[in-house]
Design an enzyme around this catalytic site. Structure first.
Site, mmCIF file in Angstrom:
data_model
loop_
_atom_site.group_PDB
_atom_site.id
_atom_site.type_symbol
_atom_site.label_atom_id
_atom_site.label_comp_id
_atom_site.label_asym_id
_atom_site.label_seq_id
_atom_site.Cartn_x
_atom_site.Cartn_y
_atom_site.Cartn_z
ATOM 1 N N SER A 1 0.858 -1.188 0.000
ATOM 2 C CA SER A 1 0.000 0.000 0.000
ATOM 3 C C SER A 1 0.890 1.232 0.000
ATOM 4 O O SER A 1 2.054 1.170 0.418
ATOM 5 C CB SER A 1 -0.858 0.007 1.263
ATOM 6 O OG SER A 1 -1.537 1.237 1.422
ATOM 7 N N TYR B 1 -2.212 -0.257 10.733
ATOM 8 C CA TYR B 1 -2.286 -0.770 9.353
ATOM 9 C C TYR B 1 -1.032 -0.352 8.588
ATOM 10 O O TYR B 1 -0.390 -1.186 7.926
ATOM 11 C CB TYR B 1 -3.546 -0.230 8.663
ATOM 12 C CG TYR B 1 -3.612 -0.588 7.194
ATOM 13 C CD1 TYR B 1 -3.853 -1.903 6.789
ATOM 14 C CD2 TYR B 1 -3.426 0.376 6.205
ATOM 15 C CE1 TYR B 1 -3.905 -2.242 5.435
ATOM 16 C CE2 TYR B 1 -3.469 0.046 4.866
ATOM 17 C CZ TYR B 1 -3.715 -1.262 4.486
ATOM 18 O OH TYR B 1 -3.759 -1.599 3.144
HETATM 19 N N1 LIG Z 1 -8.670 -1.161 -1.175
HETATM 20 C C1 LIG Z 1 -7.706 -0.297 -0.980
HETATM 21 O O1 LIG Z 1 -7.905 0.933 -0.950
HETATM 22 C C2 LIG Z 1 -6.278 -0.781 -0.820
HETATM 23 C C3 LIG Z 1 -5.257 0.169 -0.965
HETATM 24 C C4 LIG Z 1 -3.937 -0.233 -0.841
HETATM 25 C C5 LIG Z 1 -3.653 -1.558 -0.579
HETATM 26 N N2 LIG Z 1 -4.646 -2.468 -0.412
HETATM 27 C C6 LIG Z 1 -4.260 -3.848 -0.122
HETATM 28 O O2 LIG Z 1 -4.750 -4.673 -1.150
HETATM 29 C C7 LIG Z 1 -4.907 -5.998 -0.651
HETATM 30 C C8 LIG Z 1 -6.251 -6.542 -1.125
HETATM 31 O O3 LIG Z 1 -7.286 -5.765 -0.544
HETATM 32 P P1 LIG Z 1 -8.635 -5.382 -1.308
HETATM 33 O O4 LIG Z 1 -8.672 -3.909 -1.386
HETATM 34 O O5 LIG Z 1 -8.798 -6.189 -2.529
HETATM 35 O O6 LIG Z 1 -9.686 -5.778 -0.171
HETATM 36 P P2 LIG Z 1 -10.749 -6.966 -0.038
HETATM 37 O O7 LIG Z 1 -11.662 -6.968 -1.196
HETATM 38 O O8 LIG Z 1 -11.311 -6.815 1.327
HETATM 39 O O9 LIG Z 1 -9.836 -8.276 -0.123
HETATM 40 C C9 LIG Z 1 -9.086 -8.756 0.962
HETATM 41 C C10 LIG Z 1 -8.816 -10.236 0.700
HETATM 42 O O10 LIG Z 1 -8.004 -10.765 1.779
HETATM 43 C C11 LIG Z 1 -8.555 -12.027 2.150
HETATM 44 N N3 LIG Z 1 -8.224 -12.354 3.528
HETATM 45 C C12 LIG Z 1 -8.469 -11.613 4.644
HETATM 46 N N4 LIG Z 1 -8.080 -12.289 5.740
HETATM 47 C C13 LIG Z 1 -7.586 -13.480 5.299
HETATM 48 C C14 LIG Z 1 -7.046 -14.624 5.946
HETATM 49 N N5 LIG Z 1 -6.932 -14.681 7.295
HETATM 50 N N6 LIG Z 1 -6.646 -15.681 5.194
HETATM 51 C C15 LIG Z 1 -6.754 -15.630 3.852
HETATM 52 N N7 LIG Z 1 -7.256 -14.576 3.178
HETATM 53 C C16 LIG Z 1 -7.674 -13.523 3.903
HETATM 54 C C17 LIG Z 1 -10.054 -11.861 1.939
HETATM 55 O O11 LIG Z 1 -10.665 -13.119 1.722
HETATM 56 P P3 LIG Z 1 -11.539 -13.949 2.776
HETATM 57 O O12 LIG Z 1 -12.315 -12.965 3.595
HETATM 58 O O13 LIG Z 1 -12.399 -14.805 1.894
HETATM 59 O O14 LIG Z 1 -10.558 -14.737 3.542
HETATM 60 C C18 LIG Z 1 -10.081 -11.066 0.635
HETATM 61 O O15 LIG Z 1 -10.004 -11.923 -0.473
HETATM 62 C C19 LIG Z 1 -4.740 -5.912 0.866
HETATM 63 O O16 LIG Z 1 -3.470 -6.398 1.230
HETATM 64 C C20 LIG Z 1 -4.834 -4.411 1.147
HETATM 65 O O17 LIG Z 1 -4.083 -4.062 2.279
HETATM 66 C C21 LIG Z 1 -5.950 -2.106 -0.535
#
Ligand SMILES: NC(=O)c1ccc[n+]([C@@H]2O[C@H](COP(=O)([O-])OP(=O)(O)OC[C@H]3O[C@@H](n4cnc5c(N)ncnc54)[C@H](OP(=O)(O)O)[C@@H]3O)[C@@H](O)[C@H]2O)c1
Length: 243
Positions: free
Chosen positions: A139, A153
């Protein structure tokens, strides 16, 4: 795609958002994809959509044995593992004075230790084959603390900055590339862990977020370059995001 070789890629957090978009993108480019997260139904639906090149393996990345089993099963099924996309993550936002320490532990368990468990299992295989690619979806919060209530975070994502740079040094001469992708705000389900309504959260911003596919494009770009090229960092923000 620059490098036309078919690869096998394991994508964590593939049940939604950036992980699902990345899996779709890599499968669309002809690669095999292992889809993992905890929500089995979501993974099975995506695997059904993607066809024979996709294998769903539900796994909680906080369980080290399960992570080792995940990598073992992926290699058994497809014969190898070329790319790991460490994308699973959780964001629980609160001021330090008010936060529940259980939330801090959960963020470190998933965002740092979970990443390490899967990475360790994958790089052991990659080192033995002297080829591979580890991609972290970190991020912009891995480079700075962009907003209040995000200290812990951001600490987990700063840890990923250290881990990606350290892994790259560990992999010197072993044929394994390392890429750290650092997105700004992306429209996914991510805010629902801390805020009840994601749409409302995005509507409060005075700029539009990236789409998950934008991040998938960055991942696919790094993965698709020839083995002689190692893209170590990609920091991408919505054009109007200030920090
Ligand atoms: N959205 C943003 O603004 C943003 C910005 C910068 C970086 N990011 C990063 O991008 C990545 C993906 O996030 P996203 O935005 O796509 O959010 P998201 O849609 O909430 O996806 C998060 C994913 O992580 C999985 N997860 C959570 N806990 C887990 C566990 N204990 N074991 C296995 N899988 C787990 C969830 O699947 P299950 O619940 O099915 O396990 C889900 O598939 C993250 O690392 C986040 O920090 C996001």
């Amino acid at each position: 795609m620059h490098d036309s070789i078919v690869k096998t890629a394991l994508v964590t957090g593939a049940s939604s958002g950036i992980g699902a978009a990345t899996a779709r993108r890599l499968a669309g480019e002809g690669h095999n994809v292992i889809l993992t997260a905890r929500r089995r139904d979501r993974l099975e639906d995506l695997a059904h959509e993607l066809g024979d090149s996709a294998l769903p393996i539900p796994t909680d990345v906080t369980d080290p044995d399960a992570c080792a089993g995940l990598v073992e099963r992926a290699i058994e099924y497809f014969g190898t593992l070329d790319v790991l996309v460490n994308n699973a993550g959780v964001g629980l936002y609160d001021p330090i004075a008010e936060a529940d320490p259980a939330d801090w532990r959960r963020m470190f368990d998933v965002n740092v230790l979970g990443v390490l468990h899967v990475t360790q299992a994958a790089v052991r295989h990659m080192i033995a084959r002297r080829t591979g690619h580890v991609v972290f979806v970190s991020s912009v919060a891995g480079r700075r603390v962009p907003y209040p209530h995000g200290a812990v975070y951001a600490a987990t994502k700063h840890a990923i900055t250290a881990i990606s740079e350290g892994l790259r040094l560990d992999m010197d001469g072993q044929g394994v590339r390392v890429t750290n992708v650092e997105p700004g705000l992306v429209r996914t389900e991510f805010p629902t862990s801390s805020y009840t309504d994601a749409d409302e959260y995005y509507a409060q911003k005075d700029y539009a977020p990236l789409e998950a596919e934008d991040v998938a494009t960055a991942v696919a770009y790094a993965v698709g370059l020839p083995p002689s090229v190692s893209i170590n960092e990609i920091l991408l923000r919505p054009s109007k995001q200030p920090n």
